[in-house]
Design an enzyme around this catalytic site. Sequence first.
Site, PDB file in Angstrom:
ATOM      1  N   SER A 151       0.478  -1.560   0.234  1.00  0.00           N
ATOM      2  CA  SER A 151      -0.091  -0.185  -0.048  1.00  0.00           C
ATOM      3  C   SER A 151       0.606   1.750  -0.049  1.00  0.00           C
ATOM      4  O   SER A 151       1.610   1.400   1.017  1.00  0.00           O
ATOM      5  CB  SER A 151      -0.651   0.511   1.216  1.00  0.00           C
ATOM      6  N   TYR A 164      -1.066  -0.818  10.620  1.00  0.00           N
ATOM      7  CA  TYR A 164      -1.305  -1.112   8.680  1.00  0.00           C
ATOM      8  C   TYR A 164       0.233  -0.415   7.580  1.00  0.00           C
ATOM      9  O   TYR A 164       0.602  -2.178   6.810  1.00  0.00           O
ATOM     10  CB  TYR A 164      -2.232  -0.448   7.814  1.00  0.00           C
ATOM     11  N   LYS A 168       2.370  -3.682   5.676  1.00  0.00           N
ATOM     12  CA  LYS A 168       2.584  -2.928   4.511  1.00  0.00           C
ATOM     13  C   LYS A 168       3.857  -3.701   3.665  1.00  0.00           C
ATOM     14  O   LYS A 168       3.761  -3.294   3.161  1.00  0.00           O
ATOM     15  CB  LYS A 168       1.250  -1.498   3.758  1.00  0.00           C
TER      16      LYS A 168
HETATM   17  P1  NAI Z   1     -11.827  -5.213   0.934  1.00  0.00           P
HETATM   18  O1  NAI Z   1     -12.166  -5.026   2.694  1.00  0.00           O
HETATM   19  O2  NAI Z   1     -12.596  -5.039   0.453  1.00  0.00           O
HETATM   20  O3  NAI Z   1     -11.186  -6.608   0.666  1.00  0.00           O
HETATM   21  C1  NAI Z   1     -10.778  -7.330   2.169  1.00  0.00           C
HETATM   22  C2  NAI Z   1     -11.277  -8.842   2.202  1.00  0.00           C
HETATM   23  O4  NAI Z   1     -10.181  -9.105   3.131  1.00  0.00           O
HETATM   24  C3  NAI Z   1     -12.482  -8.651   2.479  1.00  0.00           C
HETATM   25  O5  NAI Z   1     -13.785  -9.291   2.142  1.00  0.00           O
HETATM   26  C4  NAI Z   1     -12.192  -9.290   3.708  1.00  0.00           C
HETATM   27  O6  NAI Z   1     -13.149 -10.109   4.340  1.00  0.00           O
HETATM   28  C5  NAI Z   1     -11.005 -10.535   3.567  1.00  0.00           C
HETATM   29  N1  NAI Z   1      -9.973 -11.310   4.703  1.00  0.00           N
HETATM   30  C6  NAI Z   1     -10.195  -9.636   6.003  1.00  0.00           C
HETATM   31  N2  NAI Z   1      -9.263 -10.897   7.148  1.00  0.00           N
HETATM   32  C7  NAI Z   1      -9.270 -11.869   6.054  1.00  0.00           C
HETATM   33  C8  NAI Z   1      -8.809 -13.023   6.916  1.00  0.00           C
HETATM   34  N3  NAI Z   1      -8.012 -12.937   8.068  1.00  0.00           N
HETATM   35  N4  NAI Z   1      -8.551 -14.800   6.317  1.00  0.00           N
HETATM   36  C9  NAI Z   1      -9.662 -14.668   4.675  1.00  0.00           C
HETATM   37  N5  NAI Z   1      -9.972 -12.742   4.644  1.00  0.00           N
HETATM   38  C10 NAI Z   1      -9.940 -12.042   4.717  1.00  0.00           C
HETATM   39  O7  NAI Z   1     -11.334  -3.926   1.085  1.00  0.00           O
HETATM   40  P2  NAI Z   1      -9.969  -4.231  -0.839  1.00  0.00           P
HETATM   41  O8  NAI Z   1      -9.832  -2.984  -0.703  1.00  0.00           O
HETATM   42  O9  NAI Z   1     -10.441  -4.337  -1.371  1.00  0.00           O
HETATM   43  O10 NAI Z   1      -8.414  -4.545  -0.355  1.00  0.00           O
HETATM   44  C11 NAI Z   1      -8.047  -5.427  -0.687  1.00  0.00           C
HETATM   45  C12 NAI Z   1      -6.596  -5.628  -0.291  1.00  0.00           C
HETATM   46  O11 NAI Z   1      -5.584  -4.125  -0.892  1.00  0.00           O
HETATM   47  C13 NAI Z   1      -6.273  -4.802   1.026  1.00  0.00           C
HETATM   48  O12 NAI Z   1      -5.142  -5.818   1.050  1.00  0.00           O
HETATM   49  C14 NAI Z   1      -6.174  -3.893   1.120  1.00  0.00           C
HETATM   50  O13 NAI Z   1      -4.904  -3.324   2.408  1.00  0.00           O
HETATM   51  C15 NAI Z   1      -5.187  -3.359  -0.204  1.00  0.00           C
HETATM   52  N6  NAI Z   1      -4.815  -2.395  -0.450  1.00  0.00           N
HETATM   53  C16 NAI Z   1      -6.525  -1.533  -0.835  1.00  0.00           C
HETATM   54  C17 NAI Z   1      -6.467  -0.072  -0.890  1.00  0.00           C
HETATM   55  C18 NAI Z   1      -7.693   0.705  -1.658  1.00  0.00           C
HETATM   56  O14 NAI Z   1      -7.328   1.865  -1.481  1.00  0.00           O
HETATM   57  N7  NAI Z   1      -8.244  -0.354  -1.521  1.00  0.00           N
HETATM   58  C19 NAI Z   1      -5.047   0.810  -0.956  1.00  0.00           C
HETATM   59  C20 NAI Z   1      -4.091  -0.232  -0.440  1.00  0.00           C
HETATM   60  C21 NAI Z   1      -4.035  -1.236  -0.525  1.00  0.00           C
END
Ligand code: NAI
Length: 300
Positions: A151, A164, A168
């Site tokens: 990130s 975080y 990251k």
């Molecule tokens: P999101 O919250 O929609 O997706 C994350 C998913 O991970 C969720 O569906 C959640 O249920 C699942 N999850 C959480 N803990 C878990 C576990 N212990 N085991 C299995 N699944 C688990 O958020 P998003 O934005 O799609 O994030 C995806 C990745 O991208 C994350 O790693 C986030 O940190 C990263 N990210 C996202 C950014 C953004 O702008 N949306 C920016 C930088 C990084």
Amino acid sequence: MSIRFDDRVAIVTGAGGGLGRHYALELARRGARVVVNDLGGDRSGTGASDAAQAVVEEIRATGGTAMANGASVADYDQMAEMVARTVEAWSGVHILINNAGVLRDKSFAKMDPADFAFVVQVHLLGSAYATKACWETFRAQNYGRVLMTSSSSGLFGNFGQANYAAAKLGIAGLARTLHLEGAKHDIRVNTIAPTAGTRMTEGLFPDVAFAAFAPEKVAPAALYLVSEDAPSGQIVGAGAGVVQASYITLTPGVALHGDALSPEGVAHHWDAITDRSGEIVPGTGAEQAMLIGRTLQADR
Ligand code: NAI
């Protein structure tokens, strides 16, 4: 030539929503059999739901092949079991996208140490656990593609995200080392730093930007980075259709001797130490020592 994933088995963690869902849909559309992993909790990692199964149904509805997995990435045994089941069902695993994540934002002053540990556990250890669970299979079949999710918070910092950000940037370090260790077995390991409008960024982006940063606009970079001809060891930014490359660099520095090798000498030479001309992007940690040698030699 179009990039396809026929005969490939992919695991996408945290694919019950957000970015992971789009990665899973697109991998399946391009021929991969996909394990949709998700615990299905809320943004802070509390609770559980059948989010993974819903995405599997979406994939199946369009003729794709997928199975749901509700294991937590934060538990190594559950990751090992997920991979064992995948290999048993589909005779291998070729692609792993470590995408699962949670947020527990607070300024460092107010952050509960337990929330620091939890976020590091899910992101950093979760990525290490899922990758470790696949590693032996990747080595044995001389093929593996891993995408880690970092990130901008980790790479560059962000107020209120000490836990975080630490996780990251740790993930980027993990990826660089696995890239080196995996090379012999054609295991390629890259890192993506996405920017997307998902529940994770809800409330942070104005509404207009939220739409422009649709998560499907990140999927092309992610899929390229796990494709057969993917590069390895790269850190790639992706958002709103823009794809970027990010680097950790090192300046040649200054050789200090005698009285100058002192805190005062460092202060005195600070501008030259931080001068970026001649800066390199080290390919391995050993290159720092090599650059030190070069700077010493030039100083003679
Ligand atoms: P999101 O919250 O929609 O997706 C994350 C998913 O991970 C969720 O569906 C959640 O249920 C699942 N999850 C959480 N803990 C878990 C576990 N212990 N085991 C299995 N699944 C688990 O958020 P998003 O934005 O799609 O994030 C995806 C990745 O991208 C994350 O790693 C986030 O940190 C990263 N990210 C996202 C950014 C953004 O702008 N949306 C920016 C930088 C990084």
